[in-house]
Scaffold this active site. Structure first.
Site, PDB file in Angstrom:
ATOM      1  N   LYS A 187     -11.449  63.233  -5.254  1.00  0.00           N
ATOM      2  CA  LYS A 187     -11.118  61.986  -5.946  1.00  0.00           C
ATOM      3  C   LYS A 187      -9.676  61.938  -6.432  1.00  0.00           C
ATOM      4  CE  LYS A 187     -15.447  59.814  -7.027  1.00  0.00           C
ATOM      5  NZ  LYS A 187     -16.466  60.836  -6.694  1.00  0.00           N
TER       6      LYS A 187
ATOM      7  N   SER B 296     -17.071  67.784  -0.388  1.00  0.00           N
ATOM      8  CA  SER B 296     -16.288  66.870  -1.231  1.00  0.00           C
ATOM      9  C   SER B 296     -15.927  67.402  -2.615  1.00  0.00           C
ATOM     10  CB  SER B 296     -17.028  65.543  -1.370  1.00  0.00           C
ATOM     11  OG  SER B 296     -18.343  65.766  -1.850  1.00  0.00           O
TER      12      SER B 296
HETATM   13  C1  LIG Z   1     -17.491  60.653  -5.977  1.00  0.00           C
HETATM   14  C2  LIG Z   1     -18.020  61.754  -5.154  1.00  0.00           C
HETATM   15  C3  LIG Z   1     -18.665  61.496  -3.922  1.00  0.00           C
HETATM   16  C4  LIG Z   1     -18.972  60.110  -3.408  1.00  0.00           C
HETATM   17  O1  LIG Z   1     -17.834  59.324  -3.227  1.00  0.00           O
HETATM   18  P1  LIG Z   1     -17.954  57.731  -3.130  1.00  0.00           P
HETATM   19  O2  LIG Z   1     -16.602  57.245  -2.864  1.00  0.00           O
HETATM   20  O3  LIG Z   1     -18.498  57.241  -4.433  1.00  0.00           O
HETATM   21  O4  LIG Z   1     -18.940  57.448  -2.029  1.00  0.00           O
HETATM   22  C5  LIG Z   1     -19.059  62.597  -3.173  1.00  0.00           C
HETATM   23  N1  LIG Z   1     -18.851  63.860  -3.584  1.00  0.00           N
HETATM   24  C6  LIG Z   1     -18.244  64.138  -4.748  1.00  0.00           C
HETATM   25  C7  LIG Z   1     -18.053  65.571  -5.133  1.00  0.00           C
HETATM   26  C8  LIG Z   1     -17.798  63.098  -5.573  1.00  0.00           C
HETATM   27  O5  LIG Z   1     -17.192  63.387  -6.723  1.00  0.00           O
END
Ligand SMILES: *Cc1c(COP(=O)(O)O)cnc(C)c1O
Length: 325
Positions: free
Chosen positions: A49, A302
């Site tokens: 993010k 992510s």
């Molecule tokens: C926010 C987040 C997501 C999902 O992202 P979106 O843009 O809301 O679909 C996935 N994995 C992690 C670790 C996140 O912080």
């Protein structure tokens, strides 16, 4: 959103977010399939993010930057905004609901942002953001439904295809859809044939429910191992709903048992720590048939911001959330 938007974002975020490694993982590569992990866990804030937040902040006017920014966040976006704002000398306020795990609240405070704990849902936290915007003139940087945020997250798609142009399938965690919308738009601009597959938890999968309904709908938030995937997509969603509908090839919904198995397998086989939301792509590698995979698969890991007691319980197979009862 064209290629240019993602290339501009790539230049804008360079000094704050890092270009994460895309590592071949022999433990997951078999049967003629090559698997690469895109390790967003290596970002300074532990999740992707930071890319979207840094790009959005890079676009503020000096007047906006002086007033400061605000967001409602389940954790990783707040952490990203706090870090990026601090680096740029911009004041930041982060509003969170009481459902957000304590480790995530503390992390944001440590990064120098003001934290405001309000209500029991993402909607309550959002109401506080609206108040600060209208009463104090702060600028809202939302976690996903914002063009500059989506462009920032999409730089992941650019990097994957720059580093591994043969990639034919990208597995992406999906909640509000900023991550997957950006990745799908950027990756398909470079390689139109690439398949992009989203993974969410069964418990409160807002985007999947909205796509079935044909318009954004509310879902009930429930506790899940993939807590970073919680929350709705916004009833007046402007960008991500239509982008996900038009660009994403498939969405897979996972049980808590499958999410726990994904975290465990990623750690025990490849040695990487990820939070539930970060590991969901691995579930599609473990269970044949869950998703249609090509020969060159990139999995977006992510984030890594998991409570260590929860993580240990998952690895030991003792997590209460890991049962679907
Ligand atoms: C926010 C987040 C997501 C999902 O992202 P979106 O843009 O809301 O679909 C996935 N994995 C992690 C670790 C996140 O912080």
């Amino acid at each position: 959103m064209d290629l240019r938007a993602f290339e501009d974002a790539q230049a804008a975020i360079k000094s704050i977010a890092c270009r994460t490694p895309l590592v071949e993982t022999p433990e997951f590569s078999d049967g003629g399939r090559r698997v690469l992990l895109k390790l967003e866990t290596a970002q300074p804030t532990g999740a992707f993010k930071l890319r979207g937040a840094a790009n959005a902040l890079s676009r503020l006017s000096p007047q906006e930057a002086a007033r400061g920014v605000v967001c409602a966040s389940t954790g990783n976006h707040g952490r990203a905004l706090a870090y990026a704002a601090d680096r740029l000398g911009i004041p930041a306020t982060v509003c969170m609901s009481k459902l957000v795990p304590q480790n995530k609240i503390e992390a944001v405070r440590k990064l120098g942002a003001k934290v405001s704990i309000v209500g029991k849902s993402q909607d309550d936290a959002q109401a506080e953001v609206d108040r600060l915007v209208s009463q104090q003139g702060l600028v809202e940087i939302p976690p996903f439904d914002h063009a500059a945020v989506i462009a920032g997250q999409g730089t992941i798609g650019l990097e994957i295809l720059e580093d591994a142009p043969e990639t034919d399938t990208i597995l992406v965690p999906l909640s509000g859809g900023g991550l997957i919308a950006g990745i799908a738009a950027a990756a398909k601009a470079k390689a139109p044939g690439v398949r992009v597959i989203g993974l969410s938890m069964e418990r409160g999968a807002a985007m999947a429910a909205s796509l079935s309904a044909g318009h954004p709908v509310d879902v009930v938030e429930e506790p899940t191992l993939a807590d970073s995937l919680g929350g709705g997509i916004g009833l007046s969603n402007r960008h991500t709903f239509s982008m996900v509908r038009d660009l994403v090839d498939d969405i897979v919904l996972l049980t808590e048992t499958q999410i726990a198995a994904a975290m465990r397998t990623l750690f025990l086989k490849a040695g990487w720590v990820a939070e539930g939301a970060g590991a969901v792509g691995i579930a599609a590698l473990i269970e044949p048939g869950l998703a249609e995979l090509g020969r060159n698969v990139a999995v977006v890991i992510s984030g890594r911001n998991v409570d260590m007691d929860v993580f240990r319980a998952v690895i030991d197979g003792k997590s209460p959330e890991a049962s679907d009862a």
